[in-house]
Scaffold this active site. Structure first.
Site, PDB file in Angstrom:
ATOM      1  N   PRO A  69      -5.286  -3.315   6.500  1.00 32.35           N
ATOM      2  CA  PRO A  69      -6.386  -2.392   7.741  1.00 32.35           C
ATOM      3  C   PRO A  69      -7.531  -1.989   6.508  1.00 32.35           C
ATOM      4  CG  PRO A  69      -4.081  -0.756   7.270  1.00 32.35           C
ATOM      5  CD  PRO A  69      -4.275  -3.071   6.160  1.00 32.35           C
ATOM      6  N   CYS A  70      -8.370  -1.906   7.599  1.00 32.68           N
ATOM      7  CA  CYS A  70     -10.064  -2.143   7.082  1.00 32.68           C
ATOM      8  C   CYS A  70     -10.795  -1.061   7.718  1.00 32.68           C
ATOM      9  CB  CYS A  70     -10.398  -3.507   8.275  1.00 32.68           C
ATOM     10  SG  CYS A  70     -10.738  -2.993  10.531  1.00 32.68           S
ATOM     11  N   GLN A  71     -10.151   0.312   8.404  1.00 38.08           N
ATOM     12  CA  GLN A  71     -10.360   1.478   8.268  1.00 38.08           C
ATOM     13  C   GLN A  71     -11.243   2.162   7.528  1.00 38.08           C
ATOM     14  OE1 GLN A  71      -7.784   0.785   9.326  1.00 38.08           O
ATOM     15  NE2 GLN A  71      -6.342   1.275  10.971  1.00 38.08           N
ATOM     16  N   PHE A 124     -12.959   0.658   5.042  1.00 40.80           N
ATOM     17  CA  PHE A 124     -14.486  -0.030   4.095  1.00 40.80           C
ATOM     18  C   PHE A 124     -14.360   0.221   6.003  1.00 40.80           C
ATOM     19  CE2 PHE A 124     -10.421  -0.818   1.522  1.00 40.80           C
ATOM     20  CZ  PHE A 124     -11.071  -1.074   0.704  1.00 40.80           C
ATOM     21  N   SER A 125     -14.729   0.300   6.845  1.00 46.45           N
ATOM     22  CA  SER A 125     -15.349   0.158   8.028  1.00 46.45           C
ATOM     23  C   SER A 125     -16.842   1.345   8.205  1.00 46.45           C
ATOM     24  CB  SER A 125     -14.420  -0.108   9.027  1.00 46.45           C
ATOM     25  OG  SER A 125     -15.324  -0.072  10.189  1.00 46.45           O
TER      26      SER A 125
END
Length: 173
Positions: free
Chosen positions: A67-69, A71-72
């Site tokens: 999941p990238c949330q 670091f977004s």
């Protein structure tokens, strides 16, 4: 499972490979299956499930899309402290493979967002400011820490920023 595009790309590049996608979201699994993707439910944030998956077989390629949330550039940017941070899960999978088989998959690809490459204080700006690196509060330092841990398993570790539009995807990501 995401949108299944990584799965499709791997199938195209390695037509004889058996590709299995795991996702914790039952709707994503159902959607992937409906489009012909070999998808299975598996919450890889659970250590027991990670171990079960690693015990099934040794892959030739481990593709991970944590999941990238956190670091977004959109959102709260909690980074490594975000409870959805999946990098520890990926590293734990490698630990389980080595424990089970005495080795890790020959190749691992991990994709995430460009925000991981930036240090606190601006794009590639030093964040240390005379202090020790702070991976829990600086995405760039966290990426460096993840790469250092991957080097414990692999002789060659590198990261790159790829722009989707340069690869035929009609998006600026």
């Amino acid at each position: 499972c995401g949108a299944g595009l990584a799965h499709r790309g791997i199938e195209a590049a390695l037509p004889d490979a058996e590709c299995i996608a795991y996702d914790f979201n039952a709707d994503a699994v159902e959607s992937a299956r409906a489009s012909g993707i070999n998808a299975r439910w598996g919450d890889l944030s659970n250590a027991f499930i990670r171990q079960e998956v690693a015990n099934r077989q040794m892959p030739d390629l481990l593709w991970a899309s944590p999941p990238c949330q956190g670091f977004s550039s959109a959102g709260k940017r909690l980074g490594a402290a975000d409870p959805r941070n999946g990098f520890p899960w990926v590293l734990d999978m490698l630990y389980h493979y080595r424990s089970r088989y005495g080795q890790v998959p020959p190749r691992v690809l991990i994709e995430n967002v460009k925000g991981m490459t930036t240090h606190r204080g601006g794009r590639r700006a030093p964040c240390k400011r005379g202090k020790e690196p702070d991976p829990m509060n600086c995405p760039g330092c966290y990426l460096e820490m993840v790469c250092a841990e991957l080097r414990e398993y692999y002789a060659h570790v590198e990261w790159r920023v790829l722009y989707a539009a340069e690869w035929g995807v009609p998006q600026h990501r």
